[in-house]
Design an enzyme around this catalytic site. Sequence first.
Site, short mmCIF file in Angstrom:
data_model
loop_
_atom_site.label_atom_id
_atom_site.label_comp_id
_atom_site.label_asym_id
_atom_site.label_seq_id
_atom_site.Cartn_x
_atom_site.Cartn_y
_atom_site.Cartn_z
CD GLN A 134 -3.10 -0.54 -0.21
OE1 GLN A 134 -3.15 0.72 -0.57
NE2 GLN A 134 -3.55 -1.60 -0.99
CB SER A 135 4.07 1.94 -1.11
OG SER A 135 4.93 3.18 -1.49
CG ASN A 136 0.50 6.55 0.59
OD1 ASN A 136 -0.60 6.33 0.17
ND2 ASN A 136 0.76 6.38 1.83
#
Length: 331
Positions: A75-77
């Site tokens: 879920q890396s922005n």
Amino acid sequence: MLTEKLARVSIAHLPTPLEPLPRLTAQLGGAELWIKRDDQTGLATGGNKARKLEFLVADALAQDADTLISGGAAQSNHARQTAAAAAKIGLACTLVLRSREPAQMRGNLLLDRLLGAEVVWAGDRPLAEGMAQVAEELRAAGRRPYVVPYGGSNPVGASGYVAAMEELVTQCARINCIRARDLHFDHVVLPSSSGGTQAGMAVGARALGYEGHILGISVDLAAGPLQRRLAGLATATADHLGLELAFAAEDFAIEDGYLGGGYGVVGELERTGMHTLARTEGVLLDPVYTGRAFGGLLDMMRRGVFGPGERVLFWHTGGTAGVFGYGEAVL
Ligand SMILES: Cc1ncc(COP(=O)(O)O)c(C=O)c1O
């Protein structure tokens, strides 16, 4: 401008809004709260990485790269904004994501795919190793990859937050001029992890003589290691900009009392932070970074860490897409 000699592409929506939080301030009855909206920087829903990528992408273009490689959690922005930056500039993008493919494709991961990035799962390998291997493979195939470091946190990327500090100072000066007031912040509070955001702010603040106290709320590291990382990164960033400034670990204020169940584990603190800001001001926070930092800020307000006459700026660093990655855990 402190960053004027650096190559930069214009891919972020800047300046971001600087807004008061009147309903929340009235509800809490203490320090006056404001927010800096870096969740509105653009690049597929916004966030702090857009500012870093303006400099990183320019560096990649200067090196004649044709592909951006980066990595992070599923879920890396940062990964999602790197994919968006690559698409906008016309580069290919490969993302190396931690561990294995989850059962459901949602939140940032869904957007990575929508933005056309190729996703490689690191499995048990460390991310840096996975990214180096992908770079090697692309080079062997005749491509020209550029590795954007984890979190975009090297001196090139951190320069984005040197410029951001300058933006804040200019914005305050403009408001003071137009509205004949004395807007200044006693405290600037932000989430801190790979360090590029806080290190860049510290360089900008020192170079500009900014007097507000900058407090990073750690999202994953204990204070000591994070402070040492920040000192090294800030000193290297200043050097990159031709500024003779040296930083020590003690120059960085870090609160590491809100690590909860660890990185990405959503608990009561994060939910309280998210619910409170959403329900009083209509502003969304993310469950991993800003929800944790804002939950910590609320706790500090309750404990009277900030005086009633003080003004506190929460620097919203984005991550909204992460809300859709966590589903009902945020409720
Ligand atoms: C939404 C959000 N806020 C804050 C951070 C932390 O910024 P930094 O890694 O520059 O410390 C990140 C990093 O990924 C992020 O995605």
